[in-house]
Design a protein around this motif. Sequence first.
Motif, PDB file in Angstrom:
ATOM      1  N   GLN A  43       0.829  -1.202   0.000  1.00  0.00           N
ATOM      2  CA  GLN A  43       0.000   0.000   0.000  1.00  0.00           C
ATOM      3  C   GLN A  43       0.865   1.254   0.000  1.00  0.00           C
ATOM      4  N   PHE A  44       1.960   1.228   0.745  1.00  0.00           N
ATOM      5  CA  PHE A  44       2.874   2.372   0.748  1.00  0.00           C
ATOM      6  C   PHE A  44       3.438   2.614  -0.648  1.00  0.00           C
ATOM      7  N   LEU A  45       3.867   1.555  -1.325  1.00  0.00           N
ATOM      8  CA  LEU A  45       4.432   1.712  -2.668  1.00  0.00           C
ATOM      9  C   LEU A  45       3.400   2.249  -3.649  1.00  0.00           C
ATOM     10  N   SER A  46       2.156   1.820  -3.504  1.00  0.00           N
ATOM     11  CA  SER A  46       1.086   2.317  -4.370  1.00  0.00           C
ATOM     12  C   SER A  46       0.881   3.820  -4.161  1.00  0.00           C
ATOM     13  N   LEU A  47       0.790   4.246  -2.908  1.00  0.00           N
ATOM     14  CA  LEU A  47       0.609   5.673  -2.621  1.00  0.00           C
ATOM     15  C   LEU A  47       1.836   6.474  -3.033  1.00  0.00           C
ATOM     16  N   ARG A  48       3.005   5.925  -2.814  1.00  0.00           N
ATOM     17  CA  ARG A  48       4.242   6.612  -3.184  1.00  0.00           C
ATOM     18  C   ARG A  48       4.276   6.875  -4.687  1.00  0.00           C
ATOM     19  N   THR A  49       3.839   5.907  -5.467  1.00  0.00           N
ATOM     20  CA  THR A  49       3.804   6.081  -6.918  1.00  0.00           C
ATOM     21  C   THR A  49       2.820   7.177  -7.321  1.00  0.00           C
TER      22      THR A  49
END
Length: 59
Positions: A43-49
């Motif tokens: 989820q962090f990687l998705s938001l970071r993108t």
Amino acid sequence: MKHVVIDFHFICDQVQNGSLPVANVSSEDQLVDALTKPFPRSQFLSLRTKISLFNRVLS
């Protein structure tokens, strides 16, 4: 404090008049949460993108 109250009423009036559209943002799409809350890695990687924040490779 007086300026905050004036600004608050101005914004409320604009929303009620339809001059300032307000959209609901689901909790999954609250982008700032990626910087302020602990998330599972996926989820962090998705938001970071979504906020265009990437690892920079230093050479």
